[in-house]
Design a protein around this motif. Sequence first.
Motif, PDB file in Angstrom:
ATOM      1  N   SER A 160       0.507   7.890   1.489  1.00 29.07           N
ATOM      2  CA  SER A 160      -0.830   7.304   1.396  1.00 29.07           C
ATOM      3  C   SER A 160      -1.905   8.364   1.520  1.00 29.07           C
ATOM      4  CB  SER A 160      -1.001   6.240   2.495  1.00 29.07           C
ATOM      5  OG  SER A 160      -0.059   5.208   2.350  1.00 29.07           O
TER       6      SER A 160
ATOM      7  N   THR B 210      -3.820   6.157  -1.228  1.00 30.59           N
ATOM      8  CA  THR B 210      -3.463   4.743  -1.362  1.00 30.59           C
ATOM      9  C   THR B 210      -3.454   4.105   0.015  1.00 30.59           C
ATOM     10  OG1 THR B 210      -1.085   5.181  -1.162  1.00 30.59           O
ATOM     11  CG2 THR B 210      -2.037   5.237  -3.377  1.00 30.59           C
ATOM     12  N   GLU B 211      -3.331   2.797   0.038  1.00 29.95           N
ATOM     13  CA  GLU B 211      -3.322   2.084   1.309  1.00 29.95           C
ATOM     14  C   GLU B 211      -1.893   1.958   1.813  1.00 29.95           C
ATOM     15  OE1 GLU B 211      -5.625  -1.709   3.309  1.00 29.95           O
ATOM     16  OE2 GLU B 211      -5.494  -1.507   1.134  1.00 29.95           O
ATOM     17  N   THR B 212      -1.684   2.325   3.057  1.00 33.86           N
ATOM     18  CA  THR B 212      -0.357   2.251   3.646  1.00 33.86           C
ATOM     19  C   THR B 212       0.033   0.797   3.872  1.00 33.86           C
ATOM     20  OG1 THR B 212      -0.866   4.283   4.843  1.00 33.86           O
ATOM     21  CG2 THR B 212       1.096   3.094   5.534  1.00 33.86           C
TER      22      THR B 212
ATOM     23  N   ALA C 181       1.066  -2.541   5.541  1.00 31.69           N
ATOM     24  CA  ALA C 181       0.699  -2.944   6.897  1.00 31.69           C
ATOM     25  C   ALA C 181       1.852  -2.766   7.879  1.00 31.69           C
ATOM     26  CB  ALA C 181       0.232  -4.403   6.884  1.00 31.69           C
TER      27      ALA C 181
ATOM     28  N   THR D 122       1.714   0.879   9.224  1.00 30.81           N
ATOM     29  CA  THR D 122       0.579   1.160  10.100  1.00 30.81           C
ATOM     30  C   THR D 122       0.779   0.483  11.452  1.00 30.81           C
ATOM     31  OG1 THR D 122      -0.647  -0.720   9.183  1.00 30.81           O
ATOM     32  CG2 THR D 122      -1.015   1.419   8.171  1.00 30.81           C
TER      33      THR D 122
ATOM     34  N   VAL E  38      -3.700   5.447  10.348  1.00 31.20           N
ATOM     35  CA  VAL E  38      -4.456   5.280   9.110  1.00 31.20           C
ATOM     36  C   VAL E  38      -5.083   3.909   9.090  1.00 31.20           C
ATOM     37  CG1 VAL E  38      -3.021   6.884   7.837  1.00 31.20           C
ATOM     38  CG2 VAL E  38      -2.423   4.474   7.902  1.00 31.20           C
ATOM     39  N   ASP E  39      -5.649   3.536   7.954  1.00 26.23           N
ATOM     40  CA  ASP E  39      -6.242   2.210   7.749  1.00 26.23           C
ATOM     41  C   ASP E  39      -7.491   2.001   8.587  1.00 26.23           C
ATOM     42  OD1 ASP E  39      -5.188  -1.236   7.857  1.00 26.23           O
ATOM     43  OD2 ASP E  39      -6.266  -0.126   6.315  1.00 26.23           O
TER      44      ASP E  39
ATOM     45  N   ALA F  22      -2.600  -7.220  -3.556  1.00 29.88           N
ATOM     46  CA  ALA F  22      -3.300  -6.992  -2.290  1.00 29.88           C
ATOM     47  C   ALA F  22      -2.531  -7.522  -1.095  1.00 29.88           C
ATOM     48  CB  ALA F  22      -4.693  -7.632  -2.345  1.00 29.88           C
TER      49      ALA F  22
ATOM     50  N   SER G 162      -1.270  -5.242   1.776  1.00 26.86           N
ATOM     51  CA  SER G 162      -2.166  -4.712   2.814  1.00 26.86           C
ATOM     52  C   SER G 162      -2.595  -5.771   3.816  1.00 26.86           C
ATOM     53  CB  SER G 162      -3.400  -4.092   2.157  1.00 26.86           C
ATOM     54  OG  SER G 162      -4.123  -5.080   1.435  1.00 26.86           O
TER      55      SER G 162
ATOM     56  N   ARG H 102      -7.522 -11.418   0.566  1.00 25.96           N
ATOM     57  CA  ARG H 102      -6.480 -10.626  -0.081  1.00 25.96           C
ATOM     58  C   ARG H 102      -5.307 -11.504  -0.527  1.00 25.96           C
ATOM     59  NH1 ARG H 102      -6.074  -5.179   3.735  1.00 25.96           N
ATOM     60  NH2 ARG H 102      -8.310  -4.864   3.990  1.00 25.96           N
TER      61      ARG H 102
END
Length: 801
Positions: free
Chosen positions: A136, A141-143, A145, A148, A171-172, A359, A362, A400
């Motif tokens: 990420s 990019t988004e890790t 969930a 995280t 992150v996030d 989505a 995430s 989302r």
Amino acid sequence: MSRLSSLLVRDGLVGVKRMEKAFQRQVIYGGALDTILLEINAVPEERLTQYLALASGLPPAARDEGRTIDLQAVGLLPADLAEQFRAVPLSLAGDALRVLVCAPLELAELEDLADLLDRPLQPLITPEYRWHLAYSAAYATETPARFTTLARTLEIESSPEAVGRAKTIIVDGVPAHDTQPLAMEQRTPAPAKPMPARAPTPAAGIANVEPPPDLPSLSRRPTPPRVPAAVGADAPTMRINRHQQTLVGITAQKDFVEDPGERSVPLVGAAIAAPPEAVPLPIEKRIGSAPIVTTGRDSPLAIVRARDMLATAEDRDTVFLTLLRATRARARYAGLLTVQGGAAIGRVALAEPSLDTSAIASVLIPLDVVSPFRSVAHNQQPHIGSLASSDAGIDAMMLRLGGAVPPSALLMPIVLRDRVVAIVIAHRGHGELKLVDVAELLPLASAAADALSRLIVMAKRAAPQAEVDGDQNATGRMHIPMGFAGDDEPELSFVADPDRPIDLVLDGIEAAREGGAEELMFEAVERSRETLGALMRRFPGTLRVDRFAVSGRPLRAAQYGGLLDLAVRLGAAASELLVEQMASAQRDTRFYATICTAELRPRSAIIALVERLFDQDFGVRAAAIEGLAGYPVAELTQSLARARRAVHSSDPEVVAAAVTAIVSLGDIEAVGDLIAALERNDKGTEHVRKALVALTAQDFGASERKWRKWWDAAKSKHRIEWLIDGLTHKEDANRETAIQELRRLTGEYFGYHHDLPRKERDIAAERWIAWWREIGHRRFVVKDDERHRPTAVLPGRLPQD
């Protein structure tokens, strides 16, 4: 059995029972085994990384390995390739690319990547969650969930290990006082030193590699092996096979590339010899936490078909997608969140093309805040209504899940052993979702839980069951000495218990609560020949629930009794027994046999089920209809001839039974017989007329002439076209019949409601017409014929001389 699990159990770091639980969680949640072990706090991360290195033969990555990433290295490996090969670029060491990899690892894929990049690779292995954090950071990019959440958990935990626990990457956008953000900096790699000269070897260009002196012998039970944190020339070297001479040979590089300021690590892409005593490394089947692939498995699914698929599903992804496909047939959006670590974490979603399904990866909804999600997780009951909560963060997460906060939605829990392991969410965007729309879906949650239970038992039986020195890992069942035999393969020795009498096994199954006798069930199935005779004598056995204590739709066989559950699990082997019991003089026996047959649906039972359509017991009739509804229409066409003949009977009770079956099974072949039966104009005529209305969404009363005229024009059309025509019928009841059948058959939803104002109804009906013209006709009528494809090559004539 994976190499990692074997090593951890062998050295006593993880007990056998704990490892079994890890495999069970892996069935439900997926992910690599190291992720599961960290989530259940079974092994400290530092030690786990060392064992990942030992299991794979690769050097371990430092905890902060992905904190600083070289942009030049990232530029050499596009994001899609990094994800495909599960290799995150870190930096350049001379001509070699240092990459971060994670288990499950396939060495052949690293070879392919080295070939593709035309440069050697220096792979470092790390836990799966750290790989995702690094990926990420490298590609913005988004890790997911899940990772995280695990990172936060490991960050705040105090470690009992003497070495302590390094600060974990967060992150996030989660605030933390002592956490440094991931950084990417432009860095120019130092030039590589000239390679030192080496003594010639028997094979030109191939260097002999001695095994590290501190690698343990697996013929005894040593103390946990030491894998150096700083990797150098004496690090464990990757091996492939005693018969394979090189790992990869795309360049003439030597074993190591040395670069000032950088650690020297083994290369993938350099020629490395494997000594004769090298231990073969098994390639672990990739489970992974990557998004579930929905391609080809995203279309809406009829509920009956979904129930059949759940009963035979062989992996978790199939279970989840089958459940979502059936849910999608009742809603515009269907998503699944797994419940772990005190949160509901988005996993996969299916929806109309206009709605976003990506989505969901995430989404993370905490379950310690008051919300419908928390209520469902705690009460283990479905929720149909508003999803509004008092928490702004949860409301933001809802956006989302389909891009809108719906006025009402379904939250359906999947309960496994008194614990919610997943939650299905379904909604229609800005439209209402009512109980009547999803009532048929609710039993599928139990079917999905049963499927997961079955997969868990299979995984448990395949998991390592070892008795290690000392009592902490004793199982009392089998012993697995981790020595080597013959061709350097681990030898597993098993001590099996003698078979107990089959009647004792069935006694235990009858006495247990639902889902509480899985081991006995598997034993009975494995001993099916003995089981069938005893089951015939006992059928239906001790019941947990009496049939007359249930109102509405019948329960599943497993809910009624343990022996009924066993009959279903025996599969085709029990079909003859069930057919025989369906003809019993005892109506209760006929009922329970029909319930089992309706779930099992063996092909040999079709005729017997048709016979039960006219049973004196109404419960048996209903169970027979449900069983027949699961067979392909082509197999029923000939078998239902008896029901079509029965509509001509002078007995109104027989006619009622026949038309009930015909309508429930959608037997359009019976329309001609139904119209002909109107001529009698007796007590059965009204049953016949209602059946015609239900099948066609038209109503011409009891006039045989008018029905015949309509039939002459409509019999060449598909039934879906009749139903679409019924959307504009003047009677509310006919319009309601038409739309309900359309949704059941197609799984589509175009905003049509039978009680809308006429103008809005007509607009929605036009959407159905357009769908049929553009998509539906091809899906339900046109068969793909190779000769009709534009690119097809047809056999041609030989050229004439």
